[in-house]
Scaffold this active site. Structure first.
Site, PDB file in Angstrom:
ATOM      1  N   ASP A  67      22.850 -50.569  42.775  1.00 54.23           N
ATOM      2  CA  ASP A  67      23.079 -51.782  43.557  1.00 54.23           C
ATOM      3  C   ASP A  67      24.074 -52.728  42.905  1.00 54.23           C
ATOM      4  OD1 ASP A  67      21.384 -52.446  41.447  1.00 54.23           O
ATOM      5  OD2 ASP A  67      19.633 -52.723  42.709  1.00 54.23           O
ATOM      6  N   ASP A 134       7.838 -57.153  43.238  1.00 59.50           N
ATOM      7  CA  ASP A 134       7.330 -56.928  44.595  1.00 59.50           C
ATOM      8  C   ASP A 134       7.408 -55.457  45.025  1.00 59.50           C
ATOM      9  OD1 ASP A 134      10.037 -56.557  44.915  1.00 59.50           O
ATOM     10  OD2 ASP A 134      10.320 -58.137  46.403  1.00 59.50           O
ATOM     11  N   HIS A 136      10.139 -53.512  44.758  1.00 55.72           N
ATOM     12  CA  HIS A 136      11.447 -53.006  45.192  1.00 55.72           C
ATOM     13  C   HIS A 136      11.980 -51.960  44.207  1.00 55.72           C
ATOM     14  CE1 HIS A 136      13.496 -56.610  43.033  1.00 55.72           C
ATOM     15  NE2 HIS A 136      13.918 -55.536  42.389  1.00 55.72           N
ATOM     16  N   GLU A 141      13.868 -54.082  49.430  1.00 54.27           N
ATOM     17  CA  GLU A 141      12.772 -55.043  49.412  1.00 54.27           C
ATOM     18  C   GLU A 141      11.689 -54.656  50.416  1.00 54.27           C
ATOM     19  OE1 GLU A 141      12.497 -57.152  47.170  1.00 54.27           O
ATOM     20  OE2 GLU A 141      14.218 -58.463  46.884  1.00 54.27           O
TER      21      GLU A 141
HETATM   22  C1  GLP Z   1      16.422 -55.751  39.619  1.00 48.84           C
HETATM   23  C2  GLP Z   1      17.180 -54.448  39.995  1.00 48.84           C
HETATM   24  C3  GLP Z   1      16.236 -53.292  40.043  1.00 48.84           C
HETATM   25  C4  GLP Z   1      15.337 -53.360  38.833  1.00 48.84           C
HETATM   26  C5  GLP Z   1      14.385 -54.510  38.993  1.00 48.84           C
HETATM   27  C6  GLP Z   1      13.508 -54.769  37.785  1.00 48.84           C
HETATM   28  O1  GLP Z   1      16.458 -56.730  40.567  1.00 48.84           O
HETATM   29  N1  GLP Z   1      17.922 -54.501  41.201  1.00 48.84           N
HETATM   30  O2  GLP Z   1      16.976 -52.069  40.108  1.00 48.84           O
HETATM   31  O3  GLP Z   1      14.578 -52.203  38.717  1.00 48.84           O
HETATM   32  O4  GLP Z   1      15.052 -55.675  39.418  1.00 48.84           O
HETATM   33  O5  GLP Z   1      14.205 -55.387  36.767  1.00 48.84           O
HETATM   34  P1  GLP Z   1      13.642 -55.555  35.303  1.00 48.84           P
HETATM   35  O6  GLP Z   1      13.673 -54.206  34.695  1.00 48.84           O
HETATM   36  O7  GLP Z   1      14.574 -56.526  34.660  1.00 48.84           O
HETATM   37  O8  GLP Z   1      12.252 -56.080  35.437  1.00 48.84           O
END
Ligand code: GLP
Length: 244
Positions: A67, A134, A136, A141
């Protein structure tokens, strides 16, 4: 689904890097699906160390990222392109031409089309995944529907809250992102989902403790994948109530 419970987050990252390394050893021109965020960030130093030690060659590897924020130029300090350059690509022998991160500025429709074409070129051999608070994955989402292909996603308030730590002010966090769709993720040959931290426990319960596929917890869809490895640390496993 294979579930690995490690001693701590660092061991989770080491284990994940080992699995990615095995994919590259078996297929030197592998396509890696990569992720951003603090969880994925822990894995990259292990890949860099293996590359520097001459044990892992990225010269024929190509990558595609899950993304990118809409509205952040590739050189913005919080763009996911910049994250990938700084945390991995600048430190290994990969050709940057072989690294794809969707572009979040300019003509977004055209960028999605280009991203879709890149994804259609060849399958992902291993997709690294974190998980949002959440549930995702990528930026898919929770919602009434989930999407198959790359698209623009409106970020949930909880996601904006979680990612505000990387920005000066909450208002600076983009409210939209381009993301691979759930279908893109599920088409990867192998999935590797990592999680740590108590704020991931609720979402992980849906993945690990029942057979439900819940559009309100998109991570639950990955349990349908024939080659899914989940790696969590003991603290999160206890919090989730997973007894494996
Ligand atoms: C972000 C990314 C995700 C990631 C998630 C968790 O928003 N778009 O791909 O897995 O949030 O992030 P973190 O590992 O910093 O908790």
């Amino acid at each position: 689904m294979k579930i690995i419970v490690t001693e701590n987050f660092d061991k989770t990252c080491e284990r994940a890097a080992g699995i990615i390394g095995d994919v590259i050893h078996n297929k030197p021109d592998a396509r890696l699906g990569l992720a951003t965020g603090s969880t994925a960030q822990g894995v990259y130093p292990y890949l860099i160390a293996a590359n520097r030690a001459g044990k892992l060659d990225f010269s024929r590897v190509n990558t595609v990222n899950l993304d990118e924020y809409v509205g952040l130029a590739p050189d913005h300090p919080q763009s996911y392109r910049r994250f990938m350059d700084e945390n991995l690509f600048d430190h290994i022998n990969i050709d940057k031409k072989n690294t794809i991160v969707a572009k979040g500025t300019g003509d977004i429709e055209a960028n999605i089309k280009a991203f879709r074409e890149a994804l259609a070129e060849k399958p992902i051999d291993v997709q690294l995944l974190g998980i949002g608070v959440d549930g995702h994955v990528g930026f898919n989402e929770p919602g009434a529907v989930l999407y198959d292909g790359a698209h623009v996603e409106e970020l949930d308030e909880s996601t904006i809250d979680a990612n505000a730590r990387f920005f000066d002010k909450r208002e600076d966090v983009p409210t939209k992102a381009i993301s691979m769709g759930m279908g893109d993720i599920l088409r990867a040959k192998k999935l590797l989902l990592l999680a740590t931290g108590e704020n991931k426990a609720e979402a992980m319960k849906g993945l690990l403790l029942n057979e439900e596929l819940d559009v309100q917890n998109p991570a639950t869809l990955v349990k349908t994948h024939p080659d899914l490895t989940v790696i969590i640390d003991r603290a999160l496993a206890d919090r989730v109530g997973y007894r494996g």
